[in-house]
Design an enzyme around this catalytic site. Structure first.
Site, PDB file in Angstrom:
ATOM      1  N   LEU A  13      13.660 -40.361   4.115  1.00 39.99           N
ATOM      2  CA  LEU A  13      13.344 -39.159   4.836  1.00 39.99           C
ATOM      3  C   LEU A  13      11.825 -38.863   4.283  1.00 39.99           C
ATOM      4  O   LEU A  13      11.014 -38.047   5.155  1.00 39.99           O
ATOM      5  CB  LEU A  13      14.402 -37.942   4.378  1.00 39.99           C
ATOM      6  CG  LEU A  13      14.094 -36.608   5.124  1.00 39.99           C
ATOM      7  CD1 LEU A  13      14.131 -36.702   6.620  1.00 39.99           C
ATOM      8  CD2 LEU A  13      15.018 -35.626   4.709  1.00 39.99           C
ATOM      9  N   ASN A  14      11.355 -38.983   2.999  1.00 44.61           N
ATOM     10  CA  ASN A  14      10.200 -38.643   2.619  1.00 44.61           C
ATOM     11  C   ASN A  14       9.207 -39.285   3.264  1.00 44.61           C
ATOM     12  O   ASN A  14       8.148 -38.886   3.687  1.00 44.61           O
ATOM     13  CB  ASN A  14      10.046 -39.087   0.998  1.00 44.61           C
ATOM     14  CG  ASN A  14      10.665 -38.091   0.269  1.00 44.61           C
ATOM     15  OD1 ASN A  14      11.161 -36.743   0.706  1.00 44.61           O
ATOM     16  ND2 ASN A  14      10.823 -38.298  -1.090  1.00 44.61           N
ATOM     17  N   GLU A  67      13.623 -32.155  -0.535  1.00 48.84           N
ATOM     18  CA  GLU A  67      14.140 -32.964  -1.437  1.00 48.84           C
ATOM     19  C   GLU A  67      14.922 -34.124  -1.069  1.00 48.84           C
ATOM     20  O   GLU A  67      16.143 -34.417  -1.401  1.00 48.84           O
ATOM     21  CB  GLU A  67      14.902 -31.997  -2.466  1.00 48.84           C
ATOM     22  CG  GLU A  67      14.369 -31.055  -2.937  1.00 48.84           C
ATOM     23  CD  GLU A  67      15.187 -30.120  -4.298  1.00 48.84           C
ATOM     24  OE1 GLU A  67      15.889 -30.997  -4.953  1.00 48.84           O
ATOM     25  OE2 GLU A  67      15.115 -29.088  -4.497  1.00 48.84           O
ATOM     26  N   THR A  78      20.897 -38.798   0.879  1.00 45.11           N
ATOM     27  CA  THR A  78      21.139 -38.317  -0.424  1.00 45.11           C
ATOM     28  C   THR A  78      22.373 -37.541  -0.515  1.00 45.11           C
ATOM     29  O   THR A  78      23.113 -37.350  -1.711  1.00 45.11           O
ATOM     30  CB  THR A  78      19.856 -37.340  -0.546  1.00 45.11           C
ATOM     31  OG1 THR A  78      18.713 -38.055  -0.680  1.00 45.11           O
ATOM     32  CG2 THR A  78      20.239 -36.498  -1.978  1.00 45.11           C
ATOM     33  N   TRP A 101      20.346 -36.747 -14.511  1.00 50.09           N
ATOM     34  CA  TRP A 101      19.299 -36.022 -14.363  1.00 50.09           C
ATOM     35  C   TRP A 101      18.061 -37.191 -14.806  1.00 50.09           C
ATOM     36  O   TRP A 101      18.048 -37.700 -15.842  1.00 50.09           O
ATOM     37  CB  TRP A 101      19.006 -34.932 -15.184  1.00 50.09           C
ATOM     38  CG  TRP A 101      20.325 -33.883 -14.726  1.00 50.09           C
ATOM     39  CD1 TRP A 101      21.488 -33.609 -15.308  1.00 50.09           C
ATOM     40  CD2 TRP A 101      20.319 -33.321 -13.495  1.00 50.09           C
ATOM     41  NE1 TRP A 101      22.117 -32.578 -14.607  1.00 50.09           N
ATOM     42  CE2 TRP A 101      21.329 -32.494 -13.496  1.00 50.09           C
ATOM     43  CE3 TRP A 101      19.760 -33.392 -12.071  1.00 50.09           C
ATOM     44  CZ2 TRP A 101      21.975 -31.612 -12.219  1.00 50.09           C
ATOM     45  CZ3 TRP A 101      19.855 -32.416 -11.199  1.00 50.09           C
ATOM     46  CH2 TRP A 101      21.132 -31.676 -10.980  1.00 50.09           C
ATOM     47  N   GLU A 154       0.927  -1.241   0.120  1.00 52.54           N
ATOM     48  CA  GLU A 154      -0.039  -0.116  -0.050  1.00 52.54           C
ATOM     49  C   GLU A 154       0.895   1.348  -0.141  1.00 52.54           C
ATOM     50  O   GLU A 154       0.907   2.142  -0.713  1.00 52.54           O
ATOM     51  CB  GLU A 154      -0.932   0.253   1.296  1.00 52.54           C
ATOM     52  CG  GLU A 154      -1.710  -1.064   1.392  1.00 52.54           C
ATOM     53  CD  GLU A 154      -1.178  -2.113   2.275  1.00 52.54           C
ATOM     54  OE1 GLU A 154      -0.178  -2.514   1.993  1.00 52.54           O
ATOM     55  OE2 GLU A 154      -1.962  -3.027   3.046  1.00 52.54           O
TER      56      GLU A 154
HETATM   57  N1  LIG Z   1      15.071 -37.962  -8.092  1.00 52.84           N
HETATM   58  C1  LIG Z   1      14.913 -37.465  -6.666  1.00 52.84           C
HETATM   59  O1  LIG Z   1      13.973 -36.382  -6.903  1.00 52.84           O
HETATM   60  C2  LIG Z   1      16.042 -37.431  -5.619  1.00 52.84           C
HETATM   61  C3  LIG Z   1      15.865 -36.809  -4.619  1.00 52.84           C
HETATM   62  C4  LIG Z   1      16.483 -36.923  -3.659  1.00 52.84           C
HETATM   63  C5  LIG Z   1      17.212 -38.202  -3.488  1.00 52.84           C
HETATM   64  N2  LIG Z   1      17.290 -39.146  -4.568  1.00 52.84           N
HETATM   65  C6  LIG Z   1      17.988 -40.453  -4.262  1.00 52.84           C
HETATM   66  O2  LIG Z   1      17.584 -40.906  -3.040  1.00 52.84           O
HETATM   67  C7  LIG Z   1      18.726 -41.730  -2.619  1.00 52.84           C
HETATM   68  C8  LIG Z   1      18.784 -41.670  -1.366  1.00 52.84           C
HETATM   69  O3  LIG Z   1      17.595 -42.048  -0.664  1.00 52.84           O
HETATM   70  P1  LIG Z   1      17.820 -42.485   0.933  1.00 52.84           P
HETATM   71  O4  LIG Z   1      16.543 -42.760   1.139  1.00 52.84           O
HETATM   72  O5  LIG Z   1      18.930 -43.144   1.135  1.00 52.84           O
HETATM   73  O6  LIG Z   1      18.380 -40.984   1.631  1.00 52.84           O
HETATM   74  P2  LIG Z   1      17.601 -39.740   2.321  1.00 52.84           P
HETATM   75  O7  LIG Z   1      16.034 -39.873   2.423  1.00 52.84           O
HETATM   76  O8  LIG Z   1      17.904 -38.555   1.989  1.00 52.84           O
HETATM   77  O9  LIG Z   1      18.363 -39.996   3.707  1.00 52.84           O
HETATM   78  C9  LIG Z   1      17.932 -40.536   4.829  1.00 52.84           C
HETATM   79  C10 LIG Z   1      18.808 -40.684   6.040  1.00 52.84           C
HETATM   80  O10 LIG Z   1      18.686 -39.546   6.493  1.00 52.84           O
HETATM   81  C11 LIG Z   1      18.870 -39.583   7.981  1.00 52.84           C
HETATM   82  N3  LIG Z   1      17.572 -39.129   8.785  1.00 52.84           N
HETATM   83  C12 LIG Z   1      17.960 -38.443   9.804  1.00 52.84           C
HETATM   84  N4  LIG Z   1      16.761 -38.224  10.466  1.00 52.84           N
HETATM   85  C13 LIG Z   1      15.692 -38.947   9.685  1.00 52.84           C
HETATM   86  C14 LIG Z   1      14.378 -39.087   9.828  1.00 52.84           C
HETATM   87  N5  LIG Z   1      13.671 -38.336  10.807  1.00 52.84           N
HETATM   88  N6  LIG Z   1      13.856 -39.887   8.887  1.00 52.84           N
HETATM   89  C15 LIG Z   1      14.383 -40.611   8.089  1.00 52.84           C
HETATM   90  N7  LIG Z   1      15.793 -40.296   7.787  1.00 52.84           N
HETATM   91  C16 LIG Z   1      16.255 -39.640   8.657  1.00 52.84           C
HETATM   92  C17 LIG Z   1      19.040 -41.224   8.164  1.00 52.84           C
HETATM   93  O11 LIG Z   1      20.203 -41.417   8.430  1.00 52.84           O
HETATM   94  P3  LIG Z   1      21.043 -41.514   9.766  1.00 52.84           P
HETATM   95  O12 LIG Z   1      20.212 -42.286  10.762  1.00 52.84           O
HETATM   96  O13 LIG Z   1      22.366 -41.634   9.773  1.00 52.84           O
HETATM   97  O14 LIG Z   1      20.736 -40.117  10.257  1.00 52.84           O
HETATM   98  C18 LIG Z   1      18.297 -41.999   6.772  1.00 52.84           C
HETATM   99  O15 LIG Z   1      19.107 -43.160   6.651  1.00 52.84           O
HETATM  100  C19 LIG Z   1      19.705 -41.408  -3.648  1.00 52.84           C
HETATM  101  O16 LIG Z   1      20.057 -42.355  -4.568  1.00 52.84           O
HETATM  102  C20 LIG Z   1      19.464 -40.278  -4.206  1.00 52.84           C
HETATM  103  O17 LIG Z   1      19.992 -40.090  -5.560  1.00 52.84           O
HETATM  104  C21 LIG Z   1      16.510 -38.951  -5.629  1.00 52.84           C
END
Ligand SMILES: NC(=O)c1ccc[n+]([C@@H]2O[C@H](COP(=O)([O-])OP(=O)(O)OC[C@H]3O[C@@H](n4cnc5c(N)ncnc54)[C@H](OP(=O)(O)O)[C@@H]3O)[C@@H](O)[C@H]2O)c1
Length: 368
Positions: free
Chosen positions: A297-298, A292, A196, A170, A52
Site C-alpha cells: 500500500l505504501n 500505516e 497488514t 515491536w 479570539e
Molecule cells: N513496521 C511497520 O511499520 C509496519 C507497518 C505496517 C505493516 N507492516 C508489515 O507489513 C506486512 C504487510 O505488508 P503488505 O504489503 O502485505 O500489506 P499492506 O500493504 O498493508 O496491504 C496490501 C494489500 O492491500 C490491498 N490493497 C487495496 N488497495 C490497494 C492499493 N491501491 N494498493 C496496494 N494495495 C491495495 C491489496 O490486497 P487486495 O488486492 O486483496 O485488496 C494488497 O495486497 C506485515 O508483515 C506487517 O507486519 C509493518
C-alpha cells in the site's frame, strides 16, 4: 515583552487544540493591555468558540484599547460560529497582530481588511513561518480539498519492517511508540492495507490518555478482511471504513452488521483507486490520514501522489533475511537518480530510536 514573545504564547495555546479542531485550524489568542496579559484562549474543539472569542471571554478587565495577538487571521464569515471580526470590533480592541493569513478563500485578506476599514491597526505576519507550520494540515486541506497523508513506518537499520516470518511487533521502543499514538490522536484517520490486517490483526486505535481514535480505513479490494478481525469486532466503538472494489453487496452484510461502513470505489492496477478514495474522504471532512500500510500500500500511495510527508522510525537493530519486507514494495525505480525525492528532513532522537521526517517533493518520480 515584544510582539514575537506574545505570539509565541499564542502559538503554545493554539497547540493545545491538537487532534480536536479538525477540519478547522488550531488557533491561539492573547490579549495584552498596558504590558499585561488580560485574557488568553484557543480553539478547543471543532464547532466550539474560536480562539479570539475564547480570549475575549477570558478577559478579567475591559479589552478596550488592548492588543490582540492571534496566530491566524480572524474570520469574517459565519460558519459554525459568528465572525470573530465583529467580536473584536465590539470589544474595543485597538490593534490586532496576526501570524498566518487564512488560506480559506472565504476569509483570506478579508478579515484584515474589515478590521482596517473599521479603524483597527493590523500588523501581519509575526512569526508567520511558525504559525503556518502549526497548521500544515489545514493549509493543505483548504487548498486541495484532500486529506494530508503522512506515510509512517518503523524499520530496522537494515531497512526491514518485519522479520522473515512477517512479525513486526515491536521494532521500536516505548518512546517512539508513544509518539505514534500522539500522531494517531493528531490526525483524523489511519489507513492500512488488508495485508497488514491479515498478518498483524492490529487495532489501529489511539492508546494515549484522553486521546481521540482516528477513523480507520482498510484498503481491501476483494473484502478479504476476516469478520473476526480486531478492526471489525470494535467497529461499533471506533468508526471503520472498508474501502473496496467489491460490488457484491451480499458480501457487505456481516461487516455492516458489525458496524463497519463499506465504501465501494473504482479499481486501479494495485487495488482501490487511492486518488478517488482521498477525494471522497476529503469531501466528508477528513483532513488528514496517518498511513500505516505495509510495503504494498505504501508504494501505491506514493505512486498515486497522495503522500505529502514520510515518517521513518529507525531502530538500531538488524533483522536480515532476503524475504523480510521493507517499507516500500511495488515495482520500484530502476535508476538511483530517480525515485521519489524528499525534502526538509528533520531528525529526532526518541529513546534509542530515531525519527526521520521529510516532505515529499512534488511527487517527482521517474525511471531511467
Ligand atoms: N513496521 C511497520 O511499520 C509496519 C507497518 C505496517 C505493516 N507492516 C508489515 O507489513 C506486512 C504487510 O505488508 P503488505 O504489503 O502485505 O500489506 P499492506 O500493504 O498493508 O496491504 C496490501 C494489500 O492491500 C490491498 N490493497 C487495496 N488497495 C490497494 C492499493 N491501491 N494498493 C496496494 N494495495 C491495495 C491489496 O490486497 P487486495 O488486492 O486483496 O485488496 C494488497 O495486497 C506485515 O508483515 C506487517 O507486519 C509493518
Amino acid at each position: 515583552m515584544k510582539d514575537e514573545e506574545y505570539m509565541k504564547l499564542a502559538l503554545e495555546l493554539a497547540g493545545r487544540g491538537v487532534g480536536r479542531t479538525s477540519p478547522n485550524p488550531m488557533v491561539g489568542a492573547v490579549i495584552v493591555k498596558a504590558g499585561r496579559v488580560i485574557g488568553q484562549g484557543w480553539h478547543r474543539r471543532y464547532g466550539g468558540l474560536h480562539g479570539e472569542r475564547e480570549a475575549l471571554a477570558d478577559c478579567r478587565e475591559s479589552p478596550r484599547g488592548a492588543v490582540l495577538y492571534v496566530t491566524l487571521e480572524p474570520c469574517c464569515h459565519t460558519g459554525k460560529q459568528p465572525p470573530c471580526t465583529e467580536a473584536i470590533l465590539e470589544s474595543g480592541i485597538s490593534r490586532v497582530v496576526t501570524g498566518s493569513r487564512d488560506p480559506n478563500p472565504l476569509v483570506s485578506g478579508k478579515g484584515i481588511k474589515y478590521l482596517r476599514d473599521h479603524g483597527i491597526q493590523v500588523d501581519e505576519g509575526i512569526l508567520k513561518d511558525e504559525c503556518d507550520g502549526l497548521n500544515y494540515v489545514f493549509f493543505h486541506y483548504i487548498s486541495t480539498g484532500r486529506p494530508y497523508v503522512v506515510m509512517k513506518y518503523a524499520m530496522t537499520m537494515d531497512g526491514k519492517i518485519a522479520t522473515r516470518t512477517g512479525q513486526s511487533q515491536w521494532i521500536t521502543g516505548e518512546n517512539a511508540r508513544r509518539r505514534v499514538h500522539e500522531d494517531r490522536h493528531r490526525y483524523s484517520a489511519i489507513m492500512a492495507g488488508v495485508g497488514t490486517v491479515l498478518q498483524d490483526n492490529p487495532s489501529l486505535t489511539c492508546r494515549m490518555e484522553h486521546g481521540v481514535n482516528p477513523v480507520r480505513i482498510i484498503c481491501d479490494s476483494r473484502l478479504r478482511t476476516p469478520v473476526d478481525a480486531e478492526v471489525v469486532l470494535t467497529a461499533r466503538s471506533v468508526p471503520t471504513i472498508l474501502a473496496t472494489c467489491c460490488r457484491e453487496e451480499g458480501r457487505y452484510k456481516p461487516y455492516v452488521n458489525a458496524g463497519c461502513r463499506i465504501l465501494p470505489l473504482p479499481s486501479t492496477e494495485g487495488g482501490v483507486d487511492l486518488k478517488e478514495l482521498t477525494n471522497r474522504l476529503g469531501r466528508e471532512g477528513i483532513d488528514s490520514i496517518l498511513l500505516e500500510g505495509g510495503g504494498t500500500l505504501n508504494w501505491s500511495s506514493l505512486e498515486s501522489g497522495i503522500v505529502s510527508r514520510v515518517q521513518a522510525y529507525i531502530a538500531p537493530k538488524i533483522f536480515g533475511g532476503g524475504a523480510a519486507k521493507s517499507p516500500v514494495g511495488g515495482l520500484g525505480t530502476s535508476c538511483p537518480d530517480h525515485g521519489f525525492r524528499l525534502k526538509n528532513s528533520r531528525v529526532t532522537a526518541l529513546g534509542g530510536d530515531f525519527l526521520i521526517e521529510s516532505e515529499v517533493d512534488n511527487h517527482v518520480y521517474g525511471n531511467c
